[in-house]
Enzyme design. Structure first.
Site, PDB file in Angstrom:
ATOM      1  N   ASP A 158       0.871  -1.182   0.000  1.00 59.20           N
ATOM      2  CA  ASP A 158       0.000   0.000   0.000  1.00 59.20           C
ATOM      3  C   ASP A 158       0.903   1.226   0.000  1.00 59.20           C
ATOM      4  OD1 ASP A 158      -1.763   2.089   0.565  1.00 59.20           O
ATOM      5  OD2 ASP A 158      -1.936   1.549   2.695  1.00 59.20           O
ATOM      6  N   ASN A 186       1.257   8.690   0.067  1.00 63.63           N
ATOM      7  CA  ASN A 186       2.093   9.858  -0.209  1.00 63.63           C
ATOM      8  C   ASN A 186       3.250  10.020   0.760  1.00 63.63           C
ATOM      9  OD1 ASN A 186       0.689  11.166  -2.503  1.00 63.63           O
ATOM     10  ND2 ASN A 186      -1.023  11.226  -1.083  1.00 63.63           N
ATOM     11  N   LYS A 199       3.264   0.736   3.119  1.00 65.69           N
ATOM     12  CA  LYS A 199       2.932  -0.330   4.052  1.00 65.69           C
ATOM     13  C   LYS A 199       2.989  -1.659   3.316  1.00 65.69           C
ATOM     14  CE  LYS A 199      -0.043   2.099   7.365  1.00 65.69           C
ATOM     15  NZ  LYS A 199      -1.389   2.121   7.975  1.00 65.69           N
ATOM     16  N   VAL A 256      -7.806   4.392  -5.512  1.00 64.27           N
ATOM     17  CA  VAL A 256      -7.789   2.956  -5.264  1.00 64.27           C
ATOM     18  C   VAL A 256      -7.746   2.651  -3.775  1.00 64.27           C
ATOM     19  CG1 VAL A 256      -5.266   2.701  -5.408  1.00 64.27           C
ATOM     20  CG2 VAL A 256      -6.755   0.774  -6.032  1.00 64.27           C
ATOM     21  N   ASP A 257      -7.146   3.534  -2.963  1.00 62.33           N
ATOM     22  CA  ASP A 257      -7.116   3.301  -1.522  1.00 62.33           C
ATOM     23  C   ASP A 257      -8.522   3.350  -0.940  1.00 62.33           C
ATOM     24  OD1 ASP A 257      -7.233   6.034  -2.130  1.00 62.33           O
ATOM     25  OD2 ASP A 257      -6.031   6.641  -0.402  1.00 62.33           O
TER      26      ASP A 257
END
Length: 250
Positions: free
Chosen positions: A7, A10, A14, A101-102
């Site tokens: 993940d 900015n 992760k 997408v997050d």
């Protein structure tokens, strides 16, 4: 076979292994604001990975740097994309590519937990998304996070300090007023969204909060459930759905 989830935001990357049962293993967080992400990955990750699934909202430059680091150690790399429908979720956006997408992945994670959900992410931006119990996304909001609000004020008024202060409903000095105003704006946005969601659905949804900027807000959102790896949790759902998707289906 080792499968890892990534993940890329900015400020941080992760990473976590994906277990055979679809759960995620221990999360590793790597800061990349000052560069050097490839070296940090080399220190933190196994020398070889069979499959890597990446979700990125970072700049093209940073995303390419992470992809280059993965190419040297992975047999296969897939990049998550927002889908109009997936795993029981139907998004509200007419153009799926415009939903980050997050945010999409946290909707998958919320859907897997069951029930209606209001998902709040606090990173560079503060985002809020409403998902009903049937998996229908009702849309959401995007605002600056408290950190970005504070930075923007300091950029326009250099005499204001960029950090410090204690939250108070009615602050008695400038530093306290800054932190109280920026955090209070975020809290009010979430509370207003929760009230509107409750009215729309007829019952309060579960409030999930995630992201690096959540820590300061949690004390003021008593009903919130903190899920630090929510994007990775959703990326695991995306990876499992992709593995079973018939060839040729979008």
């Amino acid at each position: 076979m080792s499968t890892w989830l990534f993940d890329l935001g900015n400020t941080r990357l992760k990473c976590a292994p994906l277990n055979d049962d679809g759960t995620i293993g221990g999360i590793v967080a790597l800061d990349h604001l000052d560069g050097g992400i490839a070296d940090a990955m080399a220190r933190a990750l196994p020398a070889r990975i069979e499959v890597a699934h990446l979700a990125s909202v970072a700049s093209t430059e940073t995303t390419v740097e992470v992809l280059d680091a993965l190419v040297s150690r992975c047999r296969r790399i897939s990049r998550a994309r927002t889908q109009a429908r997936m795993d029981g979720v139907r998004i509200a956006y007419a153009r799926p590519d415009k939903l980050g997408v997050d945010r999409f992945l946290t909707l998958l994670a919320a859907r897997a937990r069951g029930g209606a959900a209001l998902v709040c992410g606090v990173g560079t931006a503060l985002t809020v998304d409403l998902l009903d119990a049937d998996g229908l996304h009702h849309g959401g909001r995007i605002a600056p996070s408290p950190r970005v609000m504070r930075d923007a004020l300091q950029a326009r008024a250099r005499q204001l300090v960029p950090d410090g202060g204690t939250y108070s409903e009615f602050a008695a000095d400038t530093e306290d007023g800054l932190v109280s105003g920026c955090e209070g704006a975020a809290i009010a946005l979430v509370e207003r969204s929760l009230a509107e969601a409750t009215q729309r659905l007829g019952a309060p949804p579960t409030l999930y909060v995630h992201g690096g900027g959540v820590r300061e807000l949690r004390a003021h959102l008593s009903s919130a459930r903190w899920v630090p790896g929510f994007v990775l949790e959703g990326l695991a759902r995306w990876a499992m759905a992709e593995a079973t998707r018939p060839a040729g289906l979008a």
